[in-house]
Motif scaffolding. Structure first.
Motif, PDB file in Angstrom:
ATOM      1  N   PHE A 126     101.396  47.672  79.862  1.00 49.25           N
ATOM      2  CA  PHE A 126     100.525  48.753  79.431  1.00 49.25           C
ATOM      3  C   PHE A 126     100.413  48.775  77.916  1.00 49.25           C
ATOM      4  CE2 PHE A 126     104.510  50.757  78.539  1.00 49.25           C
ATOM      5  CZ  PHE A 126     104.244  51.632  77.498  1.00 49.25           C
ATOM      6  N   ILE A 127      99.302  49.334  77.456  1.00 52.16           N
ATOM      7  CA  ILE A 127      99.085  49.617  76.041  1.00 52.16           C
ATOM      8  C   ILE A 127      98.458  51.004  75.988  1.00 52.16           C
ATOM      9  CG2 ILE A 127      97.804  49.013  73.938  1.00 52.16           C
ATOM     10  CD1 ILE A 127      97.881  46.086  74.947  1.00 52.16           C
ATOM     11  N   SER A 128      99.053  51.861  75.185  1.00 54.15           N
ATOM     12  CA  SER A 128      98.548  53.225  75.019  1.00 54.15           C
ATOM     13  C   SER A 128      98.296  53.467  73.537  1.00 54.15           C
ATOM     14  CB  SER A 128      99.569  54.229  75.556  1.00 54.15           C
ATOM     15  OG  SER A 128      99.131  55.543  75.316  1.00 54.15           O
ATOM     16  N   ILE A 129      97.059  53.860  73.207  1.00 55.86           N
ATOM     17  CA  ILE A 129      96.667  54.073  71.807  1.00 55.86           C
ATOM     18  C   ILE A 129      96.150  55.497  71.671  1.00 55.86           C
ATOM     19  CG2 ILE A 129      95.148  53.284  69.939  1.00 55.86           C
ATOM     20  CD1 ILE A 129      94.817  50.683  71.860  1.00 55.86           C
ATOM     21  N   TYR A 130      96.694  56.205  70.706  1.00 54.12           N
ATOM     22  CA  TYR A 130      96.240  57.572  70.447  1.00 54.12           C
ATOM     23  C   TYR A 130      95.985  57.718  68.950  1.00 54.12           C
ATOM     24  CZ  TYR A 130      96.170  62.636  69.920  1.00 54.12           C
ATOM     25  OH  TYR A 130      95.800  63.907  69.605  1.00 54.12           O
ATOM     26  N   ILE A 131      94.793  58.175  68.600  1.00 50.89           N
ATOM     27  CA  ILE A 131      94.406  58.393  67.205  1.00 50.89           C
ATOM     28  C   ILE A 131      93.964  59.846  67.069  1.00 50.89           C
ATOM     29  CG2 ILE A 131      92.895  57.702  65.299  1.00 50.89           C
ATOM     30  CD1 ILE A 131      94.397  55.312  66.330  1.00 50.89           C
ATOM     31  N   GLN A 132      94.530  60.526  66.080  1.00 55.06           N
ATOM     32  CA  GLN A 132      94.112  61.895  65.780  1.00 55.06           C
ATOM     33  C   GLN A 132      93.821  61.973  64.289  1.00 55.06           C
ATOM     34  OE1 GLN A 132      97.117  64.998  65.781  1.00 55.06           O
ATOM     35  NE2 GLN A 132      95.656  66.407  66.719  1.00 55.06           N
ATOM     36  N   ALA A 133      92.688  62.561  63.955  1.00 52.38           N
ATOM     37  CA  ALA A 133      92.334  62.762  62.549  1.00 52.38           C
ATOM     38  C   ALA A 133      91.873  64.199  62.372  1.00 52.38           C
ATOM     39  CB  ALA A 133      91.240  61.796  62.116  1.00 52.38           C
ATOM     40  N   THR A 134      92.527  64.880  61.458  1.00 54.28           N
ATOM     41  CA  THR A 134      92.122  66.227  61.089  1.00 54.28           C
ATOM     42  C   THR A 134      91.593  66.155  59.662  1.00 54.28           C
ATOM     43  OG1 THR A 134      94.282  66.824  60.188  1.00 54.28           O
ATOM     44  CG2 THR A 134      93.944  67.189  62.556  1.00 54.28           C
ATOM     45  N   GLU A 135      91.323  67.287  59.079  1.00 50.02           N
ATOM     46  CA  GLU A 135      90.875  67.287  57.684  1.00 50.02           C
ATOM     47  C   GLU A 135      92.011  66.959  56.720  1.00 50.02           C
ATOM     48  OE1 GLU A 135      87.766  67.401  56.459  1.00 50.02           O
ATOM     49  OE2 GLU A 135      87.179  67.321  58.552  1.00 50.02           O
ATOM     50  N   GLU A 136      93.257  67.022  57.187  1.00 48.77           N
ATOM     51  CA  GLU A 136      94.397  66.782  56.304  1.00 48.77           C
ATOM     52  C   GLU A 136      95.089  65.440  56.502  1.00 48.77           C
ATOM     53  OE1 GLU A 136      94.619  69.803  58.311  1.00 48.77           O
ATOM     54  OE2 GLU A 136      93.414  70.817  56.805  1.00 48.77           O
ATOM     55  N   SER A 137      95.075  64.904  57.714  1.00 49.59           N
ATOM     56  CA  SER A 137      95.870  63.708  57.947  1.00 49.59           C
ATOM     57  C   SER A 137      95.356  62.892  59.132  1.00 49.59           C
ATOM     58  CB  SER A 137      97.333  64.085  58.198  1.00 49.59           C
ATOM     59  OG  SER A 137      97.441  64.817  59.398  1.00 49.59           O
ATOM     60  N   ILE A 138      95.913  61.707  59.232  1.00 48.07           N
ATOM     61  CA  ILE A 138      95.621  60.800  60.336  1.00 48.07           C
ATOM     62  C   ILE A 138      96.945  60.478  61.019  1.00 48.07           C
ATOM     63  CG2 ILE A 138      94.833  58.488  60.964  1.00 48.07           C
ATOM     64  CD1 ILE A 138      93.016  58.608  58.485  1.00 48.07           C
ATOM     65  N   TYR A 139      96.916  60.507  62.343  1.00 49.76           N
ATOM     66  CA  TYR A 139      98.090  60.164  63.144  1.00 49.76           C
ATOM     67  C   TYR A 139      97.669  59.080  64.129  1.00 49.76           C
ATOM     68  CZ  TYR A 139     101.841  60.603  66.586  1.00 49.76           C
ATOM     69  OH  TYR A 139     102.882  60.337  67.434  1.00 49.76           O
ATOM     70  N   CYS A 140      98.439  58.016  64.169  1.00 52.78           N
ATOM     71  CA  CYS A 140      98.164  56.916  65.086  1.00 52.78           C
ATOM     72  C   CYS A 140      99.460  56.558  65.798  1.00 52.78           C
ATOM     73  CB  CYS A 140      97.640  55.709  64.314  1.00 52.78           C
ATOM     74  SG  CYS A 140      97.474  54.234  65.336  1.00 52.78           S
ATOM     75  N   GLU A 141      99.392  56.519  67.116  1.00 48.70           N
ATOM     76  CA  GLU A 141     100.548  56.094  67.901  1.00 48.70           C
ATOM     77  C   GLU A 141     100.106  55.017  68.874  1.00 48.70           C
ATOM     78  OE1 GLU A 141     103.677  57.845  71.170  1.00 48.70           O
ATOM     79  OE2 GLU A 141     103.065  59.157  69.521  1.00 48.70           O
ATOM     80  N   VAL A 142     100.792  53.898  68.827  1.00 45.84           N
ATOM     81  CA  VAL A 142     100.515  52.786  69.730  1.00 45.84           C
ATOM     82  C   VAL A 142     101.824  52.458  70.437  1.00 45.84           C
ATOM     83  CG1 VAL A 142      99.732  50.399  69.962  1.00 45.84           C
ATOM     84  CG2 VAL A 142      98.741  51.872  68.186  1.00 45.84           C
ATOM     85  N   SER A 143     101.803  52.534  71.760  1.00 43.76           N
ATOM     86  CA  SER A 143     102.966  52.166  72.571  1.00 43.76           C
ATOM     87  C   SER A 143     102.551  51.069  73.524  1.00 43.76           C
ATOM     88  CB  SER A 143     103.480  53.366  73.373  1.00 43.76           C
ATOM     89  OG  SER A 143     103.968  54.366  72.522  1.00 43.76           O
ATOM     90  N   ASN A 144     103.484  50.194  73.810  1.00 45.95           N
ATOM     91  CA  ASN A 144     103.184  49.109  74.733  1.00 45.95           C
ATOM     92  C   ASN A 144     104.442  48.617  75.413  1.00 45.95           C
ATOM     93  OD1 ASN A 144     103.006  47.900  71.721  1.00 45.95           O
ATOM     94  ND2 ASN A 144     104.101  46.448  73.023  1.00 45.95           N
ATOM     95  N   SER A 145     104.240  47.920  76.550  1.00 46.15           N
ATOM     96  CA  SER A 145     105.363  47.286  77.213  1.00 46.15           C
ATOM     97  C   SER A 145     105.990  46.310  76.221  1.00 46.15           C
ATOM     98  CB  SER A 145     104.947  46.508  78.452  1.00 46.15           C
ATOM     99  OG  SER A 145     103.620  46.645  78.777  1.00 46.15           O
ATOM    100  N   ASN A 146     107.278  46.121  76.368  1.00 43.49           N
ATOM    101  CA  ASN A 146     107.995  45.248  75.439  1.00 43.49           C
ATOM    102  C   ASN A 146     108.571  44.073  76.220  1.00 43.49           C
ATOM    103  OD1 ASN A 146     109.240  44.479  72.963  1.00 43.49           O
ATOM    104  ND2 ASN A 146     111.162  45.296  73.724  1.00 43.49           N
ATOM    105  N   PHE A 147     108.121  42.899  75.863  1.00 46.12           N
ATOM    106  CA  PHE A 147     108.625  41.677  76.471  1.00 46.12           C
ATOM    107  C   PHE A 147     109.279  40.846  75.368  1.00 46.12           C
ATOM    108  CE2 PHE A 147     105.042  43.038  79.079  1.00 46.12           C
ATOM    109  CZ  PHE A 147     105.678  43.139  80.310  1.00 46.12           C
ATOM    110  N   PRO A 148     110.591  41.043  75.165  1.00 44.40           N
ATOM    111  CA  PRO A 148     111.262  40.318  74.071  1.00 44.40           C
ATOM    112  C   PRO A 148     111.119  38.811  74.231  1.00 44.40           C
ATOM    113  CG  PRO A 148     112.700  41.983  75.032  1.00 44.40           C
ATOM    114  CD  PRO A 148     111.490  41.870  75.919  1.00 44.40           C
ATOM    115  N   LYS A 149     110.918  38.161  73.112  1.00 48.87           N
ATOM    116  CA  LYS A 149     110.779  36.709  73.106  1.00 48.87           C
ATOM    117  C   LYS A 149     112.165  36.069  73.162  1.00 48.87           C
ATOM    118  CE  LYS A 149     106.497  36.729  70.532  1.00 48.87           C
ATOM    119  NZ  LYS A 149     105.707  36.591  71.724  1.00 48.87           N
TER     120      LYS A 149
END
Length: 141
Positions: free
Chosen positions: A63-86
């Protein structure tokens, strides 16, 4: 921010074409309209590209989950994903992209951002959170 979120939507739509059915991709945006914030081009997409590069398996549910929020004061970005260690024999990614992103953020937004990135190992999830107080649109960076 409107252009940046549109770019992300196009990128995600394109990547979905390449993925198989065992990959779930979500993109959610909450950007005020009109939004007068400006973020340097290609900053946020670096986090999204990293998720597609390292968070998708051809054989395991992912899975990949992307959330972007922008207000007049700031930007918030969160990206989560499955982790498959190399493993030690896989040299396909050396982490240079995230190192370059950190250097770019330090130059563009000195003292005006917070970036957290970590692995929740018991759930095999990688999360990257970027919070920044951006420049006002029309200001030259």
């Amino acid at each position: 921010m409107e252009e940046e979120t549109a770019l992300l939507q196009h990128y995600v739509d394109l990547m979905r074409i390449r993925l198989n059915d065992n990959v779930r991709v979500e993109l959610n945006t909450d950007v005020t309209d009109p939004c007068h914030l400006y973020v340097a081009p290609l900053v946020i997409i670096s986090l999204v590209e990293n998720a597609f590069k390292h968070g998708v398996s051809s054989t395991e549910p992912s899975f990949i989950s992307i959330y972007i929020q922008a207000t007049e004061e700031s930007i918030y970005c969160e990206v989560s994903n499955s982790n498959f260690p190399k493993n030690d024999h896989d040299h396909s990614g050396h982490g240079i992209g995230m190192t370059q992103l950190k250097e770019r953020l330090d130059i563009l937004y000195p003292g005006k951002y917070k970036w957290e990135h970590y692995v929740i190992s018991d759930k095999n999830i990688y999360t990257s959170k970027l919070i920044q107080v951006p420049q006002v649109q029309n200001k030259v960076i």
